[in-house]
Scaffold this active site. Structure first.
Site, PDB file in Angstrom:
ATOM      1  N   ASP A  10      -7.938  -5.315  -0.043  1.00  0.00           N
ATOM      2  CA  ASP A  10      -8.398  -6.245  -1.082  1.00  0.00           C
ATOM      3  C   ASP A  10      -8.040  -7.703  -0.784  1.00  0.00           C
ATOM      4  O   ASP A  10      -8.462  -8.589  -1.510  1.00  0.00           O
ATOM      5  CB  ASP A  10      -7.802  -5.847  -2.443  1.00  0.00           C
ATOM      6  CG  ASP A  10      -8.431  -4.572  -2.993  1.00  0.00           C
ATOM      7  OD1 ASP A  10      -9.619  -4.349  -2.709  1.00  0.00           O
ATOM      8  OD2 ASP A  10      -7.740  -3.810  -3.688  1.00  0.00           O
ATOM      9  N   HIS A  36       0.857  -1.193   0.000  1.00  0.00           N
ATOM     10  CA  HIS A  36       0.000   0.000   0.000  1.00  0.00           C
ATOM     11  C   HIS A  36       0.887   1.234   0.000  1.00  0.00           C
ATOM     12  O   HIS A  36       1.940   1.235   0.635  1.00  0.00           O
ATOM     13  CB  HIS A  36      -0.906   0.003   1.244  1.00  0.00           C
ATOM     14  CG  HIS A  36      -2.083   0.899   1.104  1.00  0.00           C
ATOM     15  ND1 HIS A  36      -2.015   2.249   1.330  1.00  0.00           N
ATOM     16  CD2 HIS A  36      -3.358   0.635   0.734  1.00  0.00           C
ATOM     17  CE1 HIS A  36      -3.212   2.778   1.109  1.00  0.00           C
ATOM     18  NE2 HIS A  36      -4.045   1.822   0.745  1.00  0.00           N
TER      19      HIS A  36
END
Ligand SMILES: CC(=O)SCCNC(=O)CCNC(=O)[C@H](O)C(C)(C)COP(=O)(O)OP(=O)(O)OC[C@H]1O[C@@H](n2cnc3c(N)ncnc32)[C@H](O)[C@@H]1OP(=O)(O)O
Ligand SMILES: O=C([O-])CC(=O)C(=O)O
Length: 382
Positions: A315, A261
């Site tokens: 996700d 991320h």
């Protein structure tokens, strides 16, 4: 402008001031309008949280009642939109169908009274109400069925599951789905929100804003990763194959989907909550074989890449929850989009409050003063 000030992907470059959400990527903290995500996930609902995000504070009892009522009232979509969707190819991706359908709403409602709070409210209500109906409608249409009309007696999340499956959903399933929507509702200056804000800054209509954001969310580096994760878990196939699979991927310098991320350098707090929701569903409806593979993969990636700050993102576990809810893999990103409409709308409204068109600079690295060569004198590059 110098090369020194250029940051690929605008990493760390502030592109706006915002009071909508706050992330501490080192401590794994996410707040919506100052309230911790964990608190909202246990005490609020998606619609109440959407209200909080868009209007900046939690609604009173009456405000929430009227908001929920208006959303129920606007859930249906025009028969012309349903007919348009019937012309989409069944093999088309649900995110493409959603982008086209969201843009099509503009054909019916794009009055662009951007300084009128009633227009802003109505547009927000229409989008929050109709996007789930359009997502469910495409699923039924591509299976050769007629879309199911929304059920006026059901809440937002339960109604979506009902429109998708034509069955009244289990209570736990509906609550878990509602929390999933809440968890995906907003995440500061991510790519799709930035896209929404750039579009909003031209003062175009909100349907175009949402359509452009949907297009951006679909990519595998962003919301589209949730589908890729499931495909990857299927490809790995067994717990024993996790480490050999990972070795091979890293050797080839491939990304592991659902990990990493730009902001979080620890496990994404949403992934922790989603994992917990998956476990609640497994307890009631049976464990998913891919869950053991996912846990092993998380462990193996942490050993290999934890030092680089690469951990599961939102996700990674969401697909396992959606799978248990009976949602097909290629719809996962559309589910994300249903939720993120709330955040996109909040940023749209905030952008309009202090608008200046986005028009960044570029570092030109091309040539100057080249002569024009007539076609017959040109030589091919290869
Ligand atoms: C809702 C969301 O959008 S959440 C993100 C969903 N996307 C994914 O899961 C796709 C996989 N992850 C990624 O591609 C990235 O981590 C992103 C796109 C999320 C963030 O990208 P960036 O901040 O630009 O990080 P970048 O791609 O530059 O990676 C930095 C380093 O970490 C490595 N890295 C980052 N993510 C991963 C990953 N998933 N697997 C393996 N290595 C990774 C990169 O190879 C790079 O290593 P290097 O410095 O040795 O070259
Ligand atoms: O913040 C990001 O870059 C991506 C993300 O997690 C999200 O949009 O939810």
């Amino acid at each position: 402008m110098s090369v020194d000030t250029y940051r690929p992907g605008l990493e760390g470059v502030p592109a706006a001031k915002s009071s909508i959400s706050y992330i501490d990527g080192r401590q794994g903290i996410l707040e919506y309008r100052g309230i911790r995500l964990e608190e909202l996930a246990t005490q609020s609902t998606f619609l109440e949280t959407a209200y909080l995000l868009i209007w900046g504070q939690l609604p009173t009892k009456e405000e929430l009642k009227s908001f929920q009522h208006d959303i129920r009232y606007h859930r249906r979509i025009k028969y012309r939109i349903r007919d348009m969707m019937k012309c989409f190819p069944e093999s088309g991706h649900p995110m493409d169908a959603l982008q086209a359908s969201a843009a099509a709403l503009g054909l019916f409602y794009s009055r662009r009274a951007l300084d009128d709070p009633i227009y802003i409210r109505n547009a927000a209500i229409r989008l929050l109400a109709k996007i789930p109906t359009m997502v469910a409608a495409f699923q039924l249409i591509r299976q050769g069925n007629d879309p199911v009309q929304p059920c006026d007696d059901m809440d937002y999340a339960a109604n979506f599951l009902y429109m998708l499956t034509e069955r009244e959903p289990d209570e736990l399933a509906a609550r878990v789905f509602d929390v999933c929507l809440l968890l995906h509702a907003e995440h500061s200056m991510n790519a799709s929100t930035f896209s929404a804000m750039v579009t909003a800054s031209t003062l175009t209509d909100p349907y175009a804003v949402i359509a452009s954001a949907v297009g951006t969310l679909g990519g595998p580096l962003h919301g589209g990763a949730n589908e890729e994760v499931l495909t990857m878990l299927e490809e790995i196939g067994s717990v024993e194959n996790v480490r050999p699979y990972l070795e091979k991927k890293l050797e080839n310098k491939s990304k592991i989907m659902g990990f990493g991320h730009r902001v979080y350098k620890v496990k994404d707090p949403r992934a922790t909550i989603l994992q917990n929701l998956a476990e609640q569903l497994f307890e009631k409806f049976g464990r998913d074989v891919y869950y053991d593979i996912a846990i092993e993969l998380e462990q193996a990636v942490e050993e290999k890449l934890g030092a680089k700050g690469i951990y599961p993102n939102v996700d990674f576990y969401s697909g396992l929850v959606y799978r248990k809810l009976g949602i097909p893999t290629d719809m996962f990103t559309s589910i994300f989009a249903i939720a993120r409409v709330a955040g996109w709308l909040a940023h749209w409204k905030e952008q309009l409050g202090e608008n200046r068109i986005f028009r960044p600079a570029q570092l030109y690295v091309g040539m100057h003063d080249r002569p024009y060569i007539p076609p017959k004198e040109r030589t091919a590059l290869v």
